[in-house]
Scaffold this active site. Sequence first.
Site, short mmCIF file in Angstrom:
data_model
loop_
_atom_site.label_atom_id
_atom_site.label_comp_id
_atom_site.label_asym_id
_atom_site.label_seq_id
_atom_site.Cartn_x
_atom_site.Cartn_y
_atom_site.Cartn_z
N GLY A 8 0.83 -1.21 0.00
CA GLY A 8 0.00 0.00 0.00
C GLY A 8 0.86 1.25 0.00
N GLN A 12 -2.32 6.92 1.11
CA GLN A 12 -2.12 8.17 1.87
C GLN A 12 -0.95 8.04 2.85
OE1 GLN A 12 -5.02 9.17 4.84
NE2 GLN A 12 -4.46 11.32 4.90
N TYR A 142 -15.74 -2.27 7.94
CA TYR A 142 -14.37 -1.80 8.19
C TYR A 142 -13.94 -2.18 9.61
CZ TYR A 142 -10.56 1.67 8.57
OH TYR A 142 -9.35 2.30 8.74
N LYS A 146 -11.05 -4.69 11.05
CA LYS A 146 -9.97 -4.18 11.90
C LYS A 146 -9.86 -4.98 13.20
CE LYS A 146 -8.18 -1.21 9.20
NZ LYS A 146 -6.83 -1.43 8.68
N1 SER Z 1 -9.50 7.45 8.50
C1 SER Z 1 -10.17 6.19 8.60
C2 SER Z 1 -11.50 6.24 7.96
O1 SER Z 1 -12.13 7.25 8.08
C3 SER Z 1 -10.32 5.78 10.03
O2 SER Z 1 -9.40 4.82 10.34
O3 SER Z 1 -11.91 5.29 7.38
#
Ligand code: SER
Length: 317
Positions: A8, A12, A142, A146
Amino acid sequence: MKKILVTGSVGQIGSELTMELRKRYGNDNIVAGGRKTKPSEELLNSGPFEVVDCTNLEAINDIVKKYNIDTIYHLAALLSAVAENNPQLAWQVNVNALVNVLEVAREHNCAVFTPSSIGAFGPSTPSDNTPQVTIQRPTTMYGVTKVSGELLCDYYFKKFGLDTRGLRYPGIISYVTLPGGGTTDYAVEIYYEAIKNKKYTSFIKEGTKMDMMYMPDAVDAAIDLMEANPDKLINRNAFNVTAMSFAPEDIAAEVKKIIPEFTMDYDVDPLRQGIADSWPDHMDDSAAREEWGWNPKYDLAAMSRDMIEKLTLKLEQ
Ligand code: SER
């Protein structure tokens, strides 16, 4: 001598972490791995770059063998809003690919850094001073990926003695590469729009507090954690880390101090607002401070000054 693979690396965090690692450990020792997005000239010309799809175990294995890699920073992942729109892909990229990385690391005895997130918490988590060890019942895909990632890192450490380390990153603010579809992205967009148009429409509602961090602190945190004395680390899943906590009106007020004409209004996105509402307001990161010396340099005011200065220069080019 460290030999590091960053997956990756075009993303960012990856685009800045890779360059900092090259500065510290030597360009040739840091292999930048990326998949679809075209790497910047800077990334391509400063050291080795390899196309790697982390959902393919053999592809990772080949690179680790070819370069004699001993440390993997595994950053390839989907962010929260994108993951919520494509949960099946999110599982493949955020979990199956991590399992591949852990398996390759086990085979070749590599240390592994994996970012977790404030998204690993949910509505039943205490939202103020969220403890290091607490309820983790996220309501987003998400978050599910995680928490799974954190548990996998714990498991590989305990079962196989793999040197796994991780951070629960908050929203990361930066000016080099845009984030790719997260809930905290508003806090990046606001600076771009303030400089370009002197106004911004926030998709996150007034009063919604979330933890945040400026990129230089995020990069230092990852490297400092990986360099920390392993005997001092009690937590192997991921550490709470934060540098500031604010709501949209707080960052708008800070921007206005530097760009007085700036104004902000709201057009709330229900998907991302729902995600934000399920996350903590402010994490307690004392475990990171005690176990490996976490100590961020930028608060909201210092970040805003630097961000506006650097981004103004970038946008003028
Ligand atoms: N910056 C991330 C998001 O907003 C949070 O881990 O998905």
